[in-house]
Design an enzyme around this catalytic site. Structure first.
Site, mmCIF file in Angstrom:
data_model
loop_
_atom_site.group_PDB
_atom_site.id
_atom_site.type_symbol
_atom_site.label_atom_id
_atom_site.label_comp_id
_atom_site.label_asym_id
_atom_site.label_seq_id
_atom_site.Cartn_x
_atom_site.Cartn_y
_atom_site.Cartn_z
ATOM 1 N N ARG A 64 0.823 -1.217 0.000
ATOM 2 C CA ARG A 64 0.000 0.000 0.000
ATOM 3 C C ARG A 64 0.854 1.264 0.000
ATOM 4 N NH1 ARG A 64 -3.215 -0.832 4.516
ATOM 5 N NH2 ARG A 64 -1.935 0.620 5.672
ATOM 6 N N TYR A 117 -10.237 23.465 -13.186
ATOM 7 C CA TYR A 117 -10.938 22.259 -13.662
ATOM 8 C C TYR A 117 -12.233 22.083 -12.853
ATOM 9 C CZ TYR A 117 -11.359 17.176 -14.510
ATOM 10 O OH TYR A 117 -11.785 15.918 -14.852
ATOM 11 N N LYS A 214 -4.034 11.821 -18.828
ATOM 12 C CA LYS A 214 -3.963 12.606 -20.058
ATOM 13 C C LYS A 214 -2.662 12.278 -20.803
ATOM 14 C CE LYS A 214 -7.859 14.222 -18.610
ATOM 15 N NZ LYS A 214 -7.961 15.329 -17.682
HETATM 16 C C1 PLP Z 1 -8.752 15.506 -16.519
HETATM 17 C C2 PLP Z 1 -8.192 16.514 -15.616
HETATM 18 C C3 PLP Z 1 -8.058 16.265 -14.263
HETATM 19 C C4 PLP Z 1 -8.596 15.004 -13.618
HETATM 20 O O1 PLP Z 1 -7.933 13.867 -14.004
HETATM 21 P P1 PLP Z 1 -8.589 12.392 -13.881
HETATM 22 O O2 PLP Z 1 -7.410 11.524 -14.059
HETATM 23 O O3 PLP Z 1 -9.629 12.298 -14.944
HETATM 24 O O4 PLP Z 1 -9.182 12.304 -12.493
HETATM 25 C C5 PLP Z 1 -7.464 17.226 -13.465
HETATM 26 N N1 PLP Z 1 -7.043 18.392 -13.989
HETATM 27 C C6 PLP Z 1 -7.166 18.675 -15.284
HETATM 28 C C7 PLP Z 1 -6.676 19.994 -15.782
HETATM 29 C C8 PLP Z 1 -7.753 17.764 -16.145
HETATM 30 O O5 PLP Z 1 -7.914 18.076 -17.438
#
Ligand code: PLP
Length: 404
Positions: A64, A117, A214
């Site tokens: 963990r 966001y 991303k």
């Molecule tokens: C998509 C995104 C997030 C969140 O990420 P997840 O992995 O989908 O939880 C946070 N900040 C920005 C700027 C994003 O585009």
């Protein structure tokens, strides 16, 4: 000290991206760090177990608290961004909430950029408020005059640059200059630029947050977040994550590491393609504005040029005629762009975005379309946009064909 090409400290970032985190003792000759599945870790003695427990935020103790695969990823990302250490968590949203929670307690106050966001605002309003933590939103252009919003109980300034949906660029240097000498931590969501295009720790941040879902993952098949910390904030971060029991599986860490190796090569191509599409859109009569910091016409262009070494492939545009039905028709009419949430994969995406604001109107009149420009040939993307823009003038919105 003599430097050779083999001295890690003198290698350039693009070289380090191929080297960082490649722990020789784990690899045993293989190029990549192995996927180590582990919950239990065995120790030769009680003394060794207790020593590992004491040092659990720094080494292998129990699954963990991290596996060798997670440590390799964390080491590589921290090095790329100039931070002290990093922590991998299950999503970008988990990275945001964890970073904030590690800094606040009931009765505290935080400052959050108005162009954050959406789920960041959701966390502040839906969770922190009940916890007794108050949020004040500030406009992205505020810069050094943010000092006027600081209170004795302000714990952090949360920034995101460029902002989600509308891509306002923040003057991080002015803000971190103002915060110098205070106990207020600067936290930024650096998902758009990645460690390749903005080394956040050169701008005085305590935490830099990434949705590795991303660009770091880069292939639309992974959910993960990363928090990179400076030395002072690393241990409280790790401690909070331990209380919450946050950890990530080694297969996902492997995917993120694999994505990381080609991050710069992909980003260069995303940038080139996005610039070509953005310039084409800017010249179209149907388009009022293209919100992309790499364009000379963008309001934040000068600061972007000063602080960033590149622009990724995500931007928005606003129609000259702010008609939501036409916007929908364009999104529905695009064939090559996948319609849905998220971005940063190899493929192009489109999504109508809303820009809720607390400090006054967003810098757009009507609804806007967000594009992620992928690795396709930009000429095909432009042809697709051209047919969708042209048809939308006389076209009723129709449901997209279901994917085969
Ligand atoms: C998509 C995104 C997030 C969140 O990420 P997840 O992995 O989908 O939880 C946070 N900040 C920005 C700027 C994003 O585009």
């Amino acid at each position: 000290m003599p430097s050779t090409p083999f001295d890690a400290r003198t290698q350039r970032p693009t070289t380090r991206l191929t080297q960082a985190g490649r722990n020789e003792s784990l690899c045993r000759g293989a190029v990549n760090v192995p996927v180590v599945h582990a919950s239990s870790i065995g120790f030769p003695s009680v003394a060794a177990y207790e020593a590992a427990e004491k040092d659990r935020f720094n080494g292998l103790f129990y699954g963990r608290y991290g596996t060798p695969t997670a440590f390799a990823l964390e080491e590589a990302v921290a090095e790329m961004e100039g931070g002290y250490r990093a922590l991998a968590v299950p999503s970008g949203v988990a990275a945001i909430s964890l970073a904030i929670l590690s800094l606040v307690k009931p009765g505290d106050h935080i400052l959050v950029v108005d162009s954050c966001y959406g789920p960041t605002r959701g966390f502040c309003e839906g969770y922190l408020k009940e916890l007794g933590v108050e949020t004040t939103y500030f406009p992205a252009h505020l810069g050094g005059s943010i000092s006027g919003l600081l209170r004795p109980n302000t714990r952090l300034v949360f920034g995101e640059s460029p902002g989600s949906g509308t891509f306002e660029v923040m003057d991080l240097q002015a803000i971190s200059g103002t915060l110098k000498g205070t106990e207020v931590a600067l936290v930024i969501d650096n998902t758009w630029a990645t460690p390749c295009f903005l080394r956040a720790f050169d701008h005085g941040v305590a935490f830099s947050i990434h949705s590795a879902t991303k660009y770091i993952g880069g292939h639309s098949d992974l959910m993960m977040g990363l928090v990179v910390a400076d030395e002072a904030h690393y241990e409280p971060l790790r401690r909070t994550a331990a209380f919450l029991g946050l950890c990530v599986g080694p297969d996902d860490c492997y995917l993120a590491l694999r994505g990381l190796r080609s991050l710069r090569a992909r980003l260069e191509m995303h940038q080139r393609n996005a610039l070509a599409v953005a310039r084409w859109l800017e010249a179209r009569g149907e388009v009022a504005r293209v919100l992309y910091p790499a364009l000379e016409s963008a309001p934040g262009h000068a600061i972007w040029r000063r602080d960033f070494s590149g622009a990724s492939g995500l931007f928005s545009f606003e129609l000259a005629e702010p008609d939501p039905a036409r916007l929908t028709a364009i999104a529905d009419g695009l064939e090559l762009f996948c319609l849905g949430a998220s971005w940063g994969g190899y493929e192009s995406m489109v999504l109508p975005v809303k820009a809720p604001r607390s400090c006054g109107p967003a810098p757009v009149e009507g609804a806007i379309l967000r594009l992620h420009i992928g690795l396709e040939d930009p000429a095909d993307l432009i042809a697709d946009l051209e047919q969708a823009l042209t048809r939308a003038v006389s076209w009723q919105s129709r449901p997209r064909q279901a994917a085969q």
